[in-house]
Design an enzyme around this catalytic site. Structure first.
Site, PDB file in Angstrom:
ATOM      1  NE  ARG A   1       1.932   2.154  10.536  1.00 49.52           N
ATOM      2  CZ  ARG A   1       1.702   1.592   9.373  1.00 49.52           C
ATOM      3  NH1 ARG A   1       0.769   2.070   8.603  1.00 49.52           N
ATOM      4  NH2 ARG A   1       2.379   0.550   8.988  1.00 49.52           N
TER       5      ARG A   1
ATOM      6  CG  ASP B   1      10.260   4.731   2.948  1.00 49.40           C
ATOM      7  OD1 ASP B   1       9.234   4.587   2.252  1.00 49.40           O
ATOM      8  OD2 ASP B   1      10.858   3.774   3.462  1.00 49.40           O
TER       9      ASP B   1
ATOM     10  CE  LYS C   1       8.540   2.109   9.182  1.00 53.04           C
ATOM     11  NZ  LYS C   1       7.873   1.232   8.221  1.00 53.04           N
ATOM     12  CG  ASN C   2      11.172  -0.268   6.952  1.00 53.00           C
ATOM     13  OD1 ASN C   2      10.138  -0.364   7.620  1.00 53.00           O
ATOM     14  ND2 ASN C   2      11.270   0.580   5.940  1.00 53.00           N
TER      15      ASN C   2
ATOM     16  CB  CYS D   1       1.758   3.487   4.519  1.00 50.48           C
ATOM     17  SG  CYS D   1       2.384   4.189   6.045  1.00 50.48           S
TER      18      CYS D   1
ATOM     19  NE  ARG E   1       3.353  -1.193   0.699  1.00 53.89           N
ATOM     20  CZ  ARG E   1       3.825  -0.792   1.875  1.00 53.89           C
ATOM     21  NH1 ARG E   1       3.072  -0.110   2.701  1.00 53.89           N
ATOM     22  NH2 ARG E   1       5.081  -1.074   2.230  1.00 53.89           N
TER      23      ARG E   1
END
Ligand code: EPU
Length: 478
Positions: free
Chosen positions: A452, A357, A54-55, A148, A153
Site C-alpha cells: 500500500r 510511521d 504517499k501521504n 491501516c 481513527r
C-alpha cells in the site's frame, strides 16, 4: 531546477503538453496471497532512489478536485493506496491519467457527490475528498474511511471543522457509517474560525481544501505543525497542500505557523507540482542500513524531514552523512562504528516529533541493539501489533497498552527466520527489516499491506544486495 515543491503557476487552466506514452497506472502485481521470502542475515551496500511521498500524493490528488482544468503531479509513487485514490477520483467523474511517474487529473467532468463505499474502505486518504466536493457542489455523501488498523481513527475534527464553515454534517451509522453533509445556505461553504483540539494532519488537509473555496476568510488554529524553540517548523504534507492550493489560485497564509488564514476563492485552476520524497521510506531504508550493520545511501531525501531519526540513529552509534543537498548516507558497519549499536528510547508525537510511521521499524532495530529500550506510541492507540510478529522472529518485547520495553540482543532478543504476518503497512515494513537481520528464512504473509505504501520495496532491497523474493506459497495438501 529546484527538486521539490516546484510549482508552476498557470493563470489559466493548465493545458497538458506531455507527449509521453500514457499507460494505465500499473499494479505491482501483488496477488493477495503473495509472500516475501527473505534469507538473512543480509549485508547491504549501494544506493537507492526514494519514491514520492504517499501521504502528500493522496492529499494533493484530492486537492485536484478543487481545480478546474488539469493538474499535473510529478513523482507520484506507484503503490496500491494511490491506485485506490485514482479510482475514487475516476468514479466521481474525473479524468485520471498516469505516465512516467506522473499523474494528470482533470476534474471538470466530476458529476457525483457520493463516493463508492468499497473504494473508501481501502484507504484513509479517500476521506480528503469530502472538503473539495462539499465546497464545490454544496453537498456530499462519503463513507467512513478505511486505512491501516492502528487504533481508533475518528473524523470528528474534520466534521466539526466543516460545520464551522457553514455546513450541516451528519454521521449516520448506515452499514459501516456514512457522512452526509450539505451547505446550510443551500449554496456553498462560508469562511469561519475553527481551532483543532489536536493537530491532526488529515483534518488540517480537509479544512484547508474546503476553506480555499469557501466564501470569505477562514482562520484555522492549532493545525498540524509545531514550534521548536520559537521557530515554526513545517509539517511537510500540510505545507505541500498549502503550496499546491496557492499555486492553483488559493490564498493561504501561515503554513508552518500553527494558524492558517485562508481567503476563499470561487475558482481554482489546475497547476503542476513535484511530490516531495517520502520521508517514511527514507527512514525505513536508514533503519535497514542500521539493522543490517551496513552502509547505504539514498536520494532524493530531505534531511530536515527525518531529523528526529538522524538524532536517534546517531545516538545508537550510526554515522550519518549528507553527501549533497538531497543525498543521505547511513553507515553502521562494525569496522567504522564498533561492534554494537546502543539501544535508545522513543516516544512518537506529531511532526517534528518522532514519527509514528517509523515506530514499528525502530522497534525491530532495537531488538538488535544493546540494553533495553522504551518505545512509547502516543499518536495512535493500537499500533503495537507488530510486536507479536517480531516475537515470532525471536524478539523479546513486553507490551503494555501503547508502550513496549524492547530487550536488546544482550537481553534475550535473537532474531531467527520464521513465518510472520504483516498486519498493517509500517508493521509489515518492520518485519522486512527484522527478516533482513534474522538468521535463516523469514516468510512474510499479507504483503498487500506493505505494498500500500512502499513502491517496489523488494526490487530496491535486491539492488542493495538483499536476498528477498516475492513468491506464491504452494497450496497446502489436505
Ligand atoms: N484524530 C482525531 N480526530 C480526527 C482526526 C484525528 O481524534 O478527526 C486523532 C487520531 O485518532 C489520531 C491522531 O489524531 O490519534 C492523529 O491523526 P491524524 O489525523 O494526524 O492522522 P491521519 O490524517 O489519520 C496521517 C497519515 C498517517 C500518519 C498520520 C500521522 C495519511 C493518509 N495518513 O493520518 O499515515 O500516521 O497522518 O502523521 O495521510 C501511514 O502512512 O502509515 C499512516 C498511517
Amino acid at each position: 531546477m529546484a527538486l521539490f515543491c516546484n510549482f508552476s503557476i498557470f493563470p489559466k487552466p493548465f493545458v497538458p503538453s506531455c507527449s509521453s506514452q500514457k499507460t494505465q497506472f500499473s499494479n505491482q502485481n501483488t496477488k493477495q496471497d503473495s509472500i516475501f521470502r527473505i534469507k538473512g542475515p543480509a549485508a547491504l551496500s549501494g544506493h537507492i532512489t526514494i519514491s514520492g511521498s504517499k501521504n502528500s500524493s493522496l492529499a494533493l490528488l484530492a486537492a485536484t478536485l478543487c481545480c478546474s482544468g488539469s493538474s499535473l503531479l510529478h513523482n507520484v509513487p506507484n503503490i496500491s493506496d494511490i491506485q485506490a485514490m485514482a479510482s475514487i477520483l475516476s468514479f466521481l467523474g474525473a479524468k485520471v491519467e498516469s505516465f512516467d511517474g506522473k499523474m494528470m487529473v482533470n476534474s471538470d467532468g466530476v458529476d457525483k457527490v457520493e463516493v463508492d463505499s468499497e473504494e473508501m474502505k481501502k484507504i484513509r486518504g479517500g476521506f480528503f475528498v469530502i472538503g473539495p466536493l462539499l465546497a464545490r457542489f454544496g453537498e456530499v455523501v462519503v463513507a467512513l474511511p478505511g486505512g491501516c488498523d492502528i487504533g481508533k481513527r475518528p473524523v470528528d475534527l474534520h466534521l466539526r471543522g466543516l460545520r464551522a464553515l457553514g455546513s450541516v454534517v451528519e454521521l449516520r451509522q448506515v452499514q459501516d457509517g456514512k457522512v452526509w453533509a450539505h451547505a446550510a445556505n443551500g449554496k456553498g461553504l462560508v469562511g469561519g474560525r475553527f481551532r483543532l483540539d489536536y493537530p491532526s494532519v488529515g483534518a488540517t488537509a480537509t479544512l484547508m481544501m474546503a476553506a480555499s473555496m469557501a466564501d470569505g476568510i477562514t482562520v484555522l488554529s492549532n493545525v498540524a505543525k509545531v514550534m521548536i524553540g520559537g521557530i515554526p517548523t513545517d509539517e511537510p504534507e500540510v505545507v505541500d497542500i498549502a503550496h499546491f492550493l496557492n499555486h492553483s489560485g488559493a490564498l493561504i497564509e501561515g503554513a508552518g505557523t500553527g494558524t492558517l488564514v485562508i481567503w476563499g476563492k470561487s475558482q481554482l485552476y489546475g497547476s503542476e507540482c513535484v511530490i516531495r520524497p517520502d520521508r517514511i521510506e527514507v527512514g525505513t531504508f536508514m533503519i535497514a542500513a542500521a539493522i543490517t550493520r551496513s552502509c547505504i545511501s539514498m536520494s532524493p531525501a530531505i534531511p530536515s524531514s527525518v531529523s528526529c531519526l538522524i538524532d536517534k540513529l546517531s545516538e545508537a552509534g550510526c554515522k550519518i552523512s549528507q553527501l549533497d543537498q538531497h543525498t543521505l548516507r547511513v553507515s553502521a558497519v562494525p569496522a567504522y562504528v564498533g561492534d554494537d549499536l546502543r539501544g535508545f528510547g522513543i516516544k512518537t508525537s506529531p511532526f517534528p516529533g518522532f514519527p509514528t510511521d517509523l515506530q514499528p521499524q525502530i522497534m525491530a532495530l532495537l531488538t538488535t541493539c544493546t540494553g533495553s529500550s522504551l518505545v512509547e506510541e502516543s499518536v495512535f492507540d493500537n499500533r503495537m501489533t507488530h510486536a507479536r510478529e517480531l516475537q515470532k522472529l525471536g524478539a523479546r518485547i513486553q507490551v503494555s497498552k501503547s508502550s513496549a520495553i524492547v530487550f536488546g540482543k544482550d537481553e534475550g532478543s535473537s532474531l531467527c527466520g520464521s513465518p510472520v504476518i504483516a498486519r498493517d503497512l509500517r508493521g509489515g515494513a518492520s518485519l522486512i527489516l527484522a527478516g533482513l537481520a534474522a538468521k535463516g528464512t523469514t516468510e512474510i504473509h499479507k504483503i498487500e499491506h506493505i505494498e500500500r505504501g512502499y513502491e517496489k520495496i523488494d526490487t530496491k532491497l535486491q539492488i542493495l544486495g538483499a536476498d528477498i523474493e516475492r513468491s506464491t506459497p504452494l497450496p497446502v495438501l489436505v
